[in-house]
Design a protein around this motif. Structure first.
Motif, PDB file in Angstrom:
ATOM      1  N   ASP A 193      32.865  35.320  50.236  1.00 44.06           N
ATOM      2  CA  ASP A 193      34.120  36.002  50.569  1.00 44.06           C
ATOM      3  C   ASP A 193      34.032  37.499  50.345  1.00 44.06           C
ATOM      4  O   ASP A 193      35.032  38.204  50.407  1.00 44.06           O
ATOM      5  CB  ASP A 193      35.276  35.406  49.767  1.00 44.06           C
ATOM      6  N   GLY A 194      32.813  37.984  50.056  1.00 44.61           N
ATOM      7  CA  GLY A 194      32.634  39.408  49.829  1.00 44.61           C
ATOM      8  C   GLY A 194      33.229  39.893  48.516  1.00 44.61           C
ATOM      9  O   GLY A 194      33.473  41.081  48.349  1.00 44.61           O
ATOM     10  N   GLY A 195      33.464  38.982  47.594  1.00 45.26           N
ATOM     11  CA  GLY A 195      34.011  39.375  46.301  1.00 45.26           C
ATOM     12  C   GLY A 195      35.525  39.465  46.270  1.00 45.26           C
ATOM     13  O   GLY A 195      36.102  39.892  45.261  1.00 45.26           O
ATOM     14  N   VAL A 196      36.187  39.053  47.336  1.00 43.62           N
ATOM     15  CA  VAL A 196      37.647  39.152  47.410  1.00 43.62           C
ATOM     16  C   VAL A 196      38.313  38.305  46.319  1.00 43.62           C
ATOM     17  O   VAL A 196      39.256  38.752  45.670  1.00 43.62           O
ATOM     18  CB  VAL A 196      38.151  38.742  48.814  1.00 43.62           C
ATOM     19  N   TYR A 197      37.807  37.099  46.113  1.00 46.33           N
ATOM     20  CA  TYR A 197      38.406  36.216  45.112  1.00 46.33           C
ATOM     21  C   TYR A 197      38.263  36.814  43.710  1.00 46.33           C
ATOM     22  O   TYR A 197      39.225  36.857  42.941  1.00 46.33           O
ATOM     23  CB  TYR A 197      37.770  34.828  45.188  1.00 46.33           C
ATOM     24  N   ALA A 198      37.066  37.297  43.374  1.00 42.22           N
ATOM     25  CA  ALA A 198      36.851  37.917  42.063  1.00 42.22           C
ATOM     26  C   ALA A 198      37.732  39.157  41.907  1.00 42.22           C
ATOM     27  O   ALA A 198      38.298  39.383  40.828  1.00 42.22           O
ATOM     28  CB  ALA A 198      35.375  38.287  41.885  1.00 42.22           C
ATOM     29  N   ASP A 199      37.859  39.949  42.952  1.00 42.11           N
ATOM     30  CA  ASP A 199      38.724  41.133  42.894  1.00 42.11           C
ATOM     31  C   ASP A 199      40.184  40.744  42.656  1.00 42.11           C
ATOM     32  O   ASP A 199      40.896  41.412  41.907  1.00 42.11           O
ATOM     33  CB  ASP A 199      38.610  41.946  44.196  1.00 42.11           C
ATOM     34  N   ALA A 200      40.615  39.654  43.304  1.00 40.26           N
ATOM     35  CA  ALA A 200      42.000  39.192  43.116  1.00 40.26           C
ATOM     36  C   ALA A 200      42.227  38.739  41.668  1.00 40.26           C
ATOM     37  O   ALA A 200      43.278  39.019  41.077  1.00 40.26           O
ATOM     38  CB  ALA A 200      42.316  38.065  44.091  1.00 40.26           C
ATOM     39  N   ILE A 201      41.251  38.051  41.103  1.00 38.66           N
ATOM     40  CA  ILE A 201      41.380  37.620  39.708  1.00 38.66           C
ATOM     41  C   ILE A 201      41.440  38.837  38.788  1.00 38.66           C
ATOM     42  O   ILE A 201      42.271  38.898  37.870  1.00 38.66           O
ATOM     43  CB  ILE A 201      40.212  36.690  39.306  1.00 38.66           C
ATOM     44  N   CYS A 202      40.577  39.835  39.040  1.00 37.48           N
ATOM     45  CA  CYS A 202      40.588  41.061  38.223  1.00 37.48           C
ATOM     46  C   CYS A 202      41.940  41.771  38.305  1.00 37.48           C
ATOM     47  O   CYS A 202      42.456  42.267  37.295  1.00 37.48           O
ATOM     48  CB  CYS A 202      39.475  42.007  38.665  1.00 37.48           C
ATOM     49  N   ALA A 203      42.515  41.801  39.503  1.00 40.30           N
ATOM     50  CA  ALA A 203      43.827  42.437  39.673  1.00 40.30           C
ATOM     51  C   ALA A 203      44.896  41.689  38.888  1.00 40.30           C
ATOM     52  O   ALA A 203      45.770  42.312  38.255  1.00 40.30           O
ATOM     53  CB  ALA A 203      44.189  42.501  41.157  1.00 40.30           C
ATOM     54  N   LYS A 204      44.821  40.343  38.895  1.00 40.49           N
ATOM     55  CA  LYS A 204      45.796  39.559  38.120  1.00 40.49           C
ATOM     56  C   LYS A 204      45.603  39.787  36.624  1.00 40.49           C
ATOM     57  O   LYS A 204      46.584  39.876  35.879  1.00 40.49           O
ATOM     58  CB  LYS A 204      45.653  38.073  38.453  1.00 40.49           C
ATOM     59  N   ILE A 205      44.344  39.862  36.181  1.00 34.96           N
ATOM     60  CA  ILE A 205      44.080  40.122  34.759  1.00 34.96           C
ATOM     61  C   ILE A 205      44.663  41.476  34.368  1.00 34.96           C
ATOM     62  O   ILE A 205      45.312  41.607  33.320  1.00 34.96           O
ATOM     63  CB  ILE A 205      42.564  40.060  34.459  1.00 34.96           C
ATOM     64  N   LYS A 206      44.465  42.479  35.211  1.00 36.37           N
ATOM     65  CA  LYS A 206      44.993  43.816  34.922  1.00 36.37           C
ATOM     66  C   LYS A 206      46.526  43.785  34.843  1.00 36.37           C
ATOM     67  O   LYS A 206      47.131  44.407  33.960  1.00 36.37           O
ATOM     68  CB  LYS A 206      44.537  44.785  36.008  1.00 36.37           C
ATOM     69  N   ASP A 207      47.149  43.043  35.749  1.00 30.43           N
ATOM     70  CA  ASP A 207      48.612  42.915  35.745  1.00 30.43           C
ATOM     71  C   ASP A 207      49.100  42.247  34.455  1.00 30.43           C
ATOM     72  O   ASP A 207      50.065  42.701  33.827  1.00 30.43           O
ATOM     73  CB  ASP A 207      49.058  42.120  36.974  1.00 30.43           C
ATOM     74  N   VAL A 208      48.412  41.187  34.048  1.00 24.41           N
ATOM     75  CA  VAL A 208      48.786  40.484  32.819  1.00 24.41           C
ATOM     76  C   VAL A 208      48.584  41.406  31.609  1.00 24.41           C
ATOM     77  O   VAL A 208      49.427  41.439  30.703  1.00 24.41           O
ATOM     78  CB  VAL A 208      47.981  39.170  32.673  1.00 24.41           C
TER      79      VAL A 208
END
Length: 181
Positions: free
Chosen positions: A61-76
């Motif tokens: 997925d070109g790292g999209v899933y990992a990037d989405a998880i990182c964004a959620k971690i940052k939000d939390v």
């Protein structure tokens, strides 16, 4: 890898073949295709390349899933920091404590998901892995046991018509026709 490859072998024209195909003509056509699979390295390379491309399309997925998880971690983490500021300012309630615990648990789950995604991405199938697998499937197509095994691994179905014998293969999306006597 359940895509198809199409092969067609046209038997010699004869009046006796217009309605019913003798078993030996069908077996000869299928055996010819199986020999191409087993003996032709360029064919196996082609299958490996197509399978690998399909694998990459399905799994990269070109790292999209990992990037989405990182964004959620940052939000939390931002939410946790806000609650910590509220606690430092003297706003401490049971709800604040419960919310902090819930956010910390969510951050833990997201961190675990990120580690799992990083692990999945580090263990990737390669074209060489696919080629090694295909090379391991060789054998003598004239031997009934080897032929049965190769048929199970590669052939989806055999279609017999008045004009041709078509062997529908698993593994690639390429459509190739062979015609001959």
């Amino acid at each position: 890898w359940a895509q198809t490859r199409w092969w067609s072998i046209s038997p010699p024209r004869a009046k006796s073949l217009t309605r019913n195909r003798p078993k030996d003509v069908i077996e000869a056509a299928v055996t010819y295709v199986l020999e191409q699979i087993v003996r032709d390295p360029s064919y196996r390379l082609e299958i490996a390349a197509k399978c690998y491309e399909r694998y990459r399309q399905d799994h990269d997925d070109g790292g999209v899933y990992a990037d989405a998880i990182c964004a959620k971690i940052k939000d939390v983490e931002t939410k946790i920091n806000n609650i910590m500021r509220a606690i430092e300012a003297g706003i401490l309630t049971e709800t604040t404590g419960d919310r902090l615990k819930a956010l910390e648990a969510e951050k833990g789950r997201l961190t675990d998901a990120l580690r799992a995604e990083e692990m999945r991405r580090s263990i990737q199938l390669t074209e060489a892995d696919i080629l090694r697998y295909l090379d391991s499937l060789g054998g003598d197509v004239r031997d009934p046991d080897d032929r049965a095994r190769i048929l199970d691994e590669y052939v989806d179905r055999v279609i017999v018509t008045d004009d041709e014998v078509a062997v529908i293969m698993h593994s690639t999306m390429l459509r190739t026709g062979f015609s001959g006597s």
